[in-house]
Scaffold this active site. Structure first.
Site, PDB file in Angstrom:
ATOM      1  N   SER A 402       0.826  -1.209   0.000  1.00 31.75           N
ATOM      2  CA  SER A 402       0.000   0.000   0.000  1.00 31.75           C
ATOM      3  C   SER A 402       0.860   1.258   0.000  1.00 31.75           C
ATOM      4  O   SER A 402       0.591   2.207  -0.735  1.00 31.75           O
ATOM      5  CB  SER A 402      -0.934  -0.004   1.210  1.00 31.75           C
ATOM      6  OG  SER A 402      -1.892  -1.020   1.063  1.00 31.75           O
ATOM      7  N   SER A 522      -2.585  -8.302  -6.238  1.00 28.35           N
ATOM      8  CA  SER A 522      -2.231  -7.203  -5.339  1.00 28.35           C
ATOM      9  C   SER A 522      -3.370  -6.188  -5.268  1.00 28.35           C
ATOM     10  O   SER A 522      -3.670  -5.672  -4.199  1.00 28.35           O
ATOM     11  CB  SER A 522      -0.935  -6.543  -5.776  1.00 28.35           C
ATOM     12  OG  SER A 522      -0.993  -6.155  -7.116  1.00 28.35           O
ATOM     13  N   ASN A 525      -5.972  -7.791  -2.955  1.00 30.16           N
ATOM     14  CA  ASN A 525      -5.638  -8.243  -1.605  1.00 30.16           C
ATOM     15  C   ASN A 525      -4.657  -7.398  -0.825  1.00 30.16           C
ATOM     16  O   ASN A 525      -4.588  -7.521   0.393  1.00 30.16           O
ATOM     17  CB  ASN A 525      -5.097  -9.670  -1.666  1.00 30.16           C
ATOM     18  CG  ASN A 525      -6.093 -10.610  -2.275  1.00 30.16           C
ATOM     19  OD1 ASN A 525      -7.231 -10.665  -1.832  1.00 30.16           O
ATOM     20  ND2 ASN A 525      -5.686 -11.314  -3.304  1.00 30.16           N
ATOM     21  N   TYR A 526      -3.873  -6.577  -1.488  1.00 29.69           N
ATOM     22  CA  TYR A 526      -2.804  -5.898  -0.758  1.00 29.69           C
ATOM     23  C   TYR A 526      -2.855  -4.381  -0.817  1.00 29.69           C
ATOM     24  O   TYR A 526      -2.161  -3.720  -0.068  1.00 29.69           O
ATOM     25  CB  TYR A 526      -1.444  -6.377  -1.265  1.00 29.69           C
ATOM     26  CG  TYR A 526      -1.179  -7.823  -0.926  1.00 29.69           C
ATOM     27  CD1 TYR A 526      -0.937  -8.203   0.387  1.00 29.69           C
ATOM     28  CD2 TYR A 526      -1.185  -8.797  -1.908  1.00 29.69           C
ATOM     29  CE1 TYR A 526      -0.711  -9.527   0.712  1.00 29.69           C
ATOM     30  CE2 TYR A 526      -0.958 -10.123  -1.598  1.00 29.69           C
ATOM     31  CZ  TYR A 526      -0.726 -10.478  -0.294  1.00 29.69           C
ATOM     32  OH  TYR A 526      -0.503 -11.785   0.032  1.00 29.69           O
ATOM     33  N   LEU A 527      -3.634  -3.841  -1.749  1.00 26.64           N
ATOM     34  CA  LEU A 527      -3.605  -2.388  -1.899  1.00 26.64           C
ATOM     35  C   LEU A 527      -4.820  -1.750  -1.249  1.00 26.64           C
ATOM     36  O   LEU A 527      -5.956  -2.044  -1.624  1.00 26.64           O
ATOM     37  CB  LEU A 527      -3.573  -2.023  -3.383  1.00 26.64           C
ATOM     38  CG  LEU A 527      -2.348  -2.526  -4.130  1.00 26.64           C
ATOM     39  CD1 LEU A 527      -2.443  -2.191  -5.602  1.00 26.64           C
ATOM     40  CD2 LEU A 527      -1.082  -1.935  -3.535  1.00 26.64           C
TER      41      LEU A 527
END
Ligand SMILES: *[C@@H]1O[C@H](CO)[C@@H](O)[C@H](O)[C@H]1NC(C)=O
Ligand SMILES: *[C@@H]1O[C@H](CO)[C@@H](O)[C@H](O)[C@H]1NC(C)=O
Ligand SMILES: *[C@@H]1O[C@H](CO)[C@@H](O)[C@H](O)[C@H]1NC(C)=O
Ligand SMILES: *[C@@H]1O[C@H](CO)[C@@H](O)[C@H](O)[C@H]1NC(C)=O
Ligand SMILES: CC(=O)N[C@H]1CO[C@H](CO)[C@@H](O)[C@@H]1O
Length: 568
Positions: A402, A522, A525-527
């Protein structure tokens, strides 16, 4: 801040779903959308029994059409299917029909079947305008019936349309296949809503089975289906509150890490010097997790066949140490199979202390010995918990992904550029993250072909542009009287084509750069979606350019709340 819709005692994941939990205080909705009523067949579409035309009653005809539609399907050749169908069909027949139609083999549905095939072809051949009209109708229905108010929030409803009647298929050789799945009527429907809400109206001339006010359940509508006797529910979309809340918590945890990551880094640096081997190993592993976004490793057995590892389960054979490499000091080369058997390959310079520690860990070991022999995932996770409540290796990934996105967006976005160029910058920022998280993919099989197609389009557009420019030139040279009008028009055309060309070229660059990178994981799930939404707001870019429909539903919580100044 807090999650926007955490206003009631909603059962959260992990909380026991007991009858005493109040799930809402206020619930208002419009009820379900029923399947359209049956439209009798045109009179030229005939049904034959025993070779002779036979006119069916509307009830019997409707059920016959269900079978006719499936005629090309293997189901209709199966004995159980035919037997079940015929039994249920006869129940819908008039006494007269029942007396006459006694053998399914004598029924000829082929004209009906042809009719439906032609209908389906016609649907495919619809004009753009007709398709657009259907789309608009669906959107209108979605806006009216697809949302409810639960407490102070408008929430998306998952399945507000009731399935049309038809023949039950089931999986495999289901003993009930072919049975008639009845049309659900308002009289079958139980409505759940709050007493003080505007109750949904049943269609004119009908009534609901029951209206109740049970705030310990989250369904809005329920009925009992006739095949298995199971209760069906209309509920909220999984993208709604409960899911959104979980997602939000994940990114809040990552934001907490941002606040204490300096302390954690100082601590593991200290620990590299510890007298205890287990602490040194733990500290080096943590450095890898922080710096390289590695996964912690075998939390679950990944299955005996796949030899995949994570940080804690790295073996001596997975790394190589170079005191010097390509002009850099203390380089570590990683090469192993990570999650889902994706190869992780990386050559990175590390701090001297880390390098020396690695040499120490590898001393007197065989290639297939554990690099961190005093460490396992549970030890590491326990340590992470002590460093910060809720901390896991994944939180480091989320945090780094992020914050990297945020930094990259700041760096790459150029205020002067137009929207397609800005979107290219967004995708580049997203790619930087995907590379960090090792989200590779094999180039799609169609890659070369689709690049070629795009190139053809670009070439054609270039040609169109030079034509347009030539025209503009001649317009300028043309008779003075008409000059103004015509050259203005030509100028506009040149501009328009230039823009189109630019768009295509950006698309080509984007696709080329994305050849071996998977952005989806990403992104999903990650940003922190609030970063992306804030970026969109800041630059006046529609969120649809960044998130497709499914993604917008998943991130509805962020789209509703983020503002332009959001800082991860
Ligand atoms: C069913 O009816 C069609 C005419 O609509 C005819 O062409 C076809 O041969 C009939 N099939 C059988 C099996 O009788
Ligand atoms: C994120 O990971 C990169 C790549 O390993 C690393 O260089 C960087 O320091 C990390 N950034 C933050 C803020 O943790
Ligand atoms: C990890 O190591 C600790 C201490 O050596 C041990 O008690 C524990 O069972 C190990 N856990 C796993 C999953 O191997
Ligand atoms: C949206 O994108 C995801 C990939 O992130 C894809 O799997 C999904 O099918 C897309 N959905 C729609 C409606 O286009
Ligand atoms: C017919 C029906 O929907 N019944 C359900 C109503 O809600 C209660 C819980 O409040 C369920 O237990 C019933 O099965």
């Amino acid at each position: 801040g807090s999650f926007p819709s955490l206003t009631t005692l909603m059962a959260l994941p992990g909380m026991r779903d007991t009858q005493t939990v109040v799930k809402w205080k206020f619930l208002e909705h419009k009820g379900p959308v029923f399947a359209p009523p049956y439209e009798p067949l045109p009179s030229n579409v005939k049904f034959y029994y025993d070779g002779k035309v036979m006119r069916l009653s509307p009830e019997a005809e409707e059920v016959a059409t269900f079978f006719a539609k499936m005629l090309d399907h293997e189901y209709t050749t199966k004995d159980i299917f035919r037997k079940n169908f015929f039994k249920d069909w006869r129940k819908e027949m008039t006494a007269e029909e029942k007396a006459k139609i006694t053998d399914l083999k004598k029924c000829n549905f082929s004209e009906m079947n042809e009719f439906f095939k032609a209908q389906s072809e016609a649907r495919k051949a619809m004009t753009k305008e007709e398709k657009q009209k259907i789309k608009e109708d669906n959107e209108r229905i979605l806006q009216e019936y697809g949302f409810c108010i639960m407490d102070n929030h408008r929430e998306r409803i998952a399945n507000f349309r009731i399935e049309p009647p038809g023949l039950f298929r089931g999986r495999g050789d289901h003993p009930k296949m072919g049975m008639l799945k009845r049309r659900i009527r308002p009289e079958d429907i139980i409505i759940n809503c709050s007493k003080d809400s505007k109750h949904p109206e049943p269609p004119p001339g009908t009534r609901w089975k029951e209206v109740r006010h049970d705030n310990k359940v989250t369904w809005l509508v329920s009925w009992t289906e006739n095949i298995q006797g199971s209760i069906k529910y209309i509920m909220l979309n999984p993208s709604s509150r409960i899911k959104g809340e979980k997602d939000w918590q994940k990114y809040e945890t990552a934001r907490r890490l941002k606040k204490c990551v300096d302390r954690i880094r100082n601590q593991y640096r200290e620990d590299w010097k510890s007298k205890e081997m287990r602490i040194r190993q733990r500290a080096v592993a943590l450095y890898f997790i922080d710096k390289l976004a590695l996964r912690a490793g075998n939390e679950k057995e990944e299955g005996e066949t796949a030899d995949t590892v994570g940080c804690c389960s790295l073996r001596v054979e997975h790394i190589k140490l170079y005191p010097e490499n390509d002009g850099q000091e203390y380089v570590v080369e990683f090469d192993f199979l990570g999650k889902d058997s994706i190869r992780y390959y990386n050559k990175v310079p590390v701090e001297k202390r880390v390098f020396k520690n690695l040499q120490l860990f590898m001393e007197n070991k065989e290639p297939d010995d554990d690099l961190f022999d005093r460490l396992n995932t549970s030890i590491l996770n326990k340590h992470l918990q002590e460093l910060m409540d809720g901390l896991t290796a994944k939180v480091f990934r989320t945090y780094n992904a992020s914050i990297t996105l945020q930094q990259q967006l700041k760096e790459l976005t150029n205020a002067e550029e137009n929207i397609p160029a800005k979107i290219l910058s967004y995708n580049r920022a997203n790619r930087a993250v995907a590379i960090l998280c090792n989200h590779q993919r094999a180039p799609p099989k169609t890659f070369e072909k689709s690049m070629q197609n795009l190139q053809t389009k670009i070439d054609a557009k270039r040609e169109q542009l030079s034509d347009a420019k030539r025209e503009l030139k001649s317009a300028k040279a043309d008779a003075k009287v008409r000059k103004d009008e015509k050259s203005k028009k030509s100028k506009k055309a040149v501009q328009r084509i230039e823009e189109q060309l630019m768009k295509l070229e950006v698309q080509a660059t984007d696709r080329e750069e994305n050849k071996q990178i998977a952005l989806g994981t990403s992104k999903l799930n990650y940003l922190d979606p609030r970063i992306s939404v804030a970026w969109c707001k800041k630059w006046g870019i529609p969120v649809e350019k960044i998130y497709n429909k499914t993604q917008r539903e998943k991130f509805a919580w962020a789209i509703d709340m983020a503002d332009e100044d959001f800082e991860f």
